[in-house]
Design an enzyme around this catalytic site. Sequence first.
Site, PDB file in Angstrom:
ATOM      1  N   GLU A   1      10.264  25.674  64.420  1.00 19.40           N
ATOM      2  CA  GLU A   1       9.872  25.832  62.949  1.00 19.40           C
ATOM      3  C   GLU A   1       9.641  27.398  62.529  1.00 19.40           C
ATOM      4  O   GLU A   1       9.257  28.045  63.337  1.00 19.40           O
ATOM      5  CB  GLU A   1       8.229  25.371  62.950  1.00 19.40           C
ATOM      6  CG  GLU A   1       8.258  23.655  62.953  1.00 19.40           C
ATOM      7  CD  GLU A   1       7.165  23.154  62.885  1.00 19.40           C
ATOM      8  OE1 GLU A   1       6.016  23.603  62.475  1.00 19.40           O
ATOM      9  OE2 GLU A   1       6.789  21.875  62.879  1.00 19.40           O
TER      10      GLU A   1
ATOM     11  N   HIS B   1       6.222  21.260  57.329  1.00 16.89           N
ATOM     12  CA  HIS B   1       4.996  21.174  58.356  1.00 16.89           C
ATOM     13  C   HIS B   1       3.663  21.255  57.179  1.00 16.89           C
ATOM     14  O   HIS B   1       3.024  22.089  57.713  1.00 16.89           O
ATOM     15  CB  HIS B   1       4.746  22.252  59.437  1.00 16.89           C
ATOM     16  CG  HIS B   1       3.745  21.728  60.504  1.00 16.89           C
ATOM     17  ND1 HIS B   1       3.903  22.013  61.657  1.00 16.89           N
ATOM     18  CD2 HIS B   1       2.779  21.248  60.191  1.00 16.89           C
ATOM     19  CE1 HIS B   1       2.954  21.588  62.333  1.00 16.89           C
ATOM     20  NE2 HIS B   1       1.960  21.077  61.531  1.00 16.89           N
TER      21      HIS B   1
HETATM   22  P1  NAD Z   1      -6.664  12.818  67.874  1.00 11.47           P
HETATM   23  O1  NAD Z   1      -7.019  13.608  69.160  1.00 11.47           O
HETATM   24  O2  NAD Z   1      -7.994  12.360  66.823  1.00 11.47           O
HETATM   25  O3  NAD Z   1      -6.005  11.574  68.089  1.00 11.47           O
HETATM   26  C1  NAD Z   1      -5.034  11.550  69.178  1.00 11.47           C
HETATM   27  C2  NAD Z   1      -4.839  10.152  69.429  1.00 11.47           C
HETATM   28  O4  NAD Z   1      -3.515   9.925  70.479  1.00 11.47           O
HETATM   29  C3  NAD Z   1      -6.006   9.844  70.662  1.00 11.47           C
HETATM   30  O5  NAD Z   1      -6.637   8.832  70.397  1.00 11.47           O
HETATM   31  C4  NAD Z   1      -5.144   9.679  72.017  1.00 11.47           C
HETATM   32  O6  NAD Z   1      -5.801   8.608  72.474  1.00 11.47           O
HETATM   33  C5  NAD Z   1      -3.833   9.127  71.631  1.00 11.47           C
HETATM   34  N1  NAD Z   1      -2.793   9.433  72.568  1.00 11.47           N
HETATM   35  C6  NAD Z   1      -2.697  10.499  73.261  1.00 11.47           C
HETATM   36  N2  NAD Z   1      -1.662  10.448  74.003  1.00 11.47           N
HETATM   37  C7  NAD Z   1      -0.888   9.098  73.600  1.00 11.47           C
HETATM   38  C8  NAD Z   1       0.167   8.454  74.161  1.00 11.47           C
HETATM   39  N3  NAD Z   1       1.242   8.699  75.142  1.00 11.47           N
HETATM   40  N4  NAD Z   1       0.314   7.056  73.360  1.00 11.47           N
HETATM   41  C9  NAD Z   1      -0.421   6.670  72.337  1.00 11.47           C
HETATM   42  N5  NAD Z   1      -1.488   7.412  72.131  1.00 11.47           N
HETATM   43  C10 NAD Z   1      -1.813   8.574  72.718  1.00 11.47           C
HETATM   44  O7  NAD Z   1      -5.749  13.518  66.905  1.00 11.47           O
HETATM   45  P2  NAD Z   1      -5.632  13.523  65.478  1.00 11.47           P
HETATM   46  O8  NAD Z   1      -6.501  14.660  64.630  1.00 11.47           O
HETATM   47  O9  NAD Z   1      -5.247  12.195  65.175  1.00 11.47           O
HETATM   48  O10 NAD Z   1      -4.053  14.187  65.235  1.00 11.47           O
HETATM   49  C11 NAD Z   1      -2.895  13.834  65.971  1.00 11.47           C
HETATM   50  C12 NAD Z   1      -1.774  14.790  65.941  1.00 11.47           C
HETATM   51  O11 NAD Z   1      -1.414  15.066  64.719  1.00 11.47           O
HETATM   52  C13 NAD Z   1      -2.297  16.226  66.509  1.00 11.47           C
HETATM   53  O12 NAD Z   1      -2.412  16.310  67.785  1.00 11.47           O
HETATM   54  C14 NAD Z   1      -1.451  17.302  65.908  1.00 11.47           C
HETATM   55  O13 NAD Z   1      -0.250  17.442  66.703  1.00 11.47           O
HETATM   56  C15 NAD Z   1      -0.931  16.369  64.499  1.00 11.47           C
HETATM   57  N6  NAD Z   1      -1.051  16.932  63.227  1.00 11.47           N
HETATM   58  C16 NAD Z   1      -0.248  17.497  62.390  1.00 11.47           C
HETATM   59  C17 NAD Z   1      -0.572  17.746  61.273  1.00 11.47           C
HETATM   60  C18 NAD Z   1       0.469  18.120  60.063  1.00 11.47           C
HETATM   61  O14 NAD Z   1       0.232  19.114  59.366  1.00 11.47           O
HETATM   62  N7  NAD Z   1       1.806  17.771  60.235  1.00 11.47           N
HETATM   63  C19 NAD Z   1      -1.650  17.993  60.863  1.00 11.47           C
HETATM   64  C20 NAD Z   1      -2.706  17.532  61.633  1.00 11.47           C
HETATM   65  C21 NAD Z   1      -2.504  16.943  63.077  1.00 11.47           C
END
Ligand code: NAD
Length: 311
Positions: free
Chosen positions: A266, A285
């Site tokens: 990015e 993003h």
């Molecule tokens: P979170 O930690 O609350 O939830 C992530 C979940 O994924 C957890 O429950 C975990 O058990 C699960 N997990 C981990 N590995 C896994 C796998 N291999 N298979 C299935 N489940 C799995 O995080 P969140 O706040 O829900 O955010 C998730 C992701 O979203 C962040 O890590 C970030 O990369 C992304 N995000 C992107 C933006 C954006 O602007 N595009 C904004 C916020 C977050």
Amino acid sequence: MKIVISEFMDDAAVDHLRTAFGAGNVLYDAKLVDQPVALAAAVADCDAFIVRNRTQVRGDLLAACRKARVIGRLGVGLDNIDVRACEARGMKVIPATGANALAVAEYVVGTAMMLRRASYQSTSDVASGKWPRNALSNGRETMGAMIGLVGFGSIGQLTGRLARAVGMSVIAYDPALPADHPVWGECSAARVSLDDLVSLADVVSLHVPLVDSTKNLFDGARIAKMKHGAVLINTARGGIVDDAAVAAALRSGALGGAAIDVFANEPLPASTVYDGCPNLVLTPHIAGVTFEANVRVSSMIAAAVIAELKG
Ligand code: NAD
């Protein structure tokens, strides 16, 4: 105390930090992320370093932070921070957990509805006197469709609740969340295997962190197992989905639509990979970045940094 902020942060939260530490002790420059030499010099004597997702807190930059005690992350994914190395140096890494979840959830459900309807790309045709009514009359409704959430943490759960509110049924894959966890019932979501999710869902949306076990999780083979005409949405991280395979599946009609908000590199370098893809939305993003989310994320991190350094 000195605070360095290297990417954009809500002004009111920056003012909160200035009030707490003195205006002259808060260096806020949203362009610092693109000036590695100035950034390394700025962080050398800082006590707290606040970043978004572009600043890579690892290697030489981390070594330059000689006295920082706190890394504030204006967001949730921590793949731009070497958390283990920070902790080994006694630094606390603080993400804005949950503060941008609603922005992502609204992006996913809104985009899923738009992509299933597949009827919103006619503006220039209609304005120029064309009337593609027949071509755009086969869109699909969302009520009654099934969304599959890969990762059922803070964003996955909120997305599930919003999807239920527009009449979708919800299935999710998250092996770390035990079957007897109350959240499955609270969100009216069914816990399924990844294979079942991929073959059953009309919309698949990814909400996992970028870690070894999720790298290339949606490669060409897995995308080929998705329901014919399904929609794929990646707001998680680039590198979890093989974007070239998504593009090929859109062109062949195997996928009915896709939205990609995050990329392995990015900004995305100019690319022909997506040429000729129907019903594709690419965004830079921004799924988690809205006016309100920026206020929530920024105020949460300002308060956490103040509590950590002054508490
Ligand atoms: P979170 O930690 O609350 O939830 C992530 C979940 O994924 C957890 O429950 C975990 O058990 C699960 N997990 C981990 N590995 C896994 C796998 N291999 N298979 C299935 N489940 C799995 O995080 P969140 O706040 O829900 O955010 C998730 C992701 O979203 C962040 O890590 C970030 O990369 C992304 N995000 C992107 C933006 C954006 O602007 N595009 C904004 C916020 C977050």
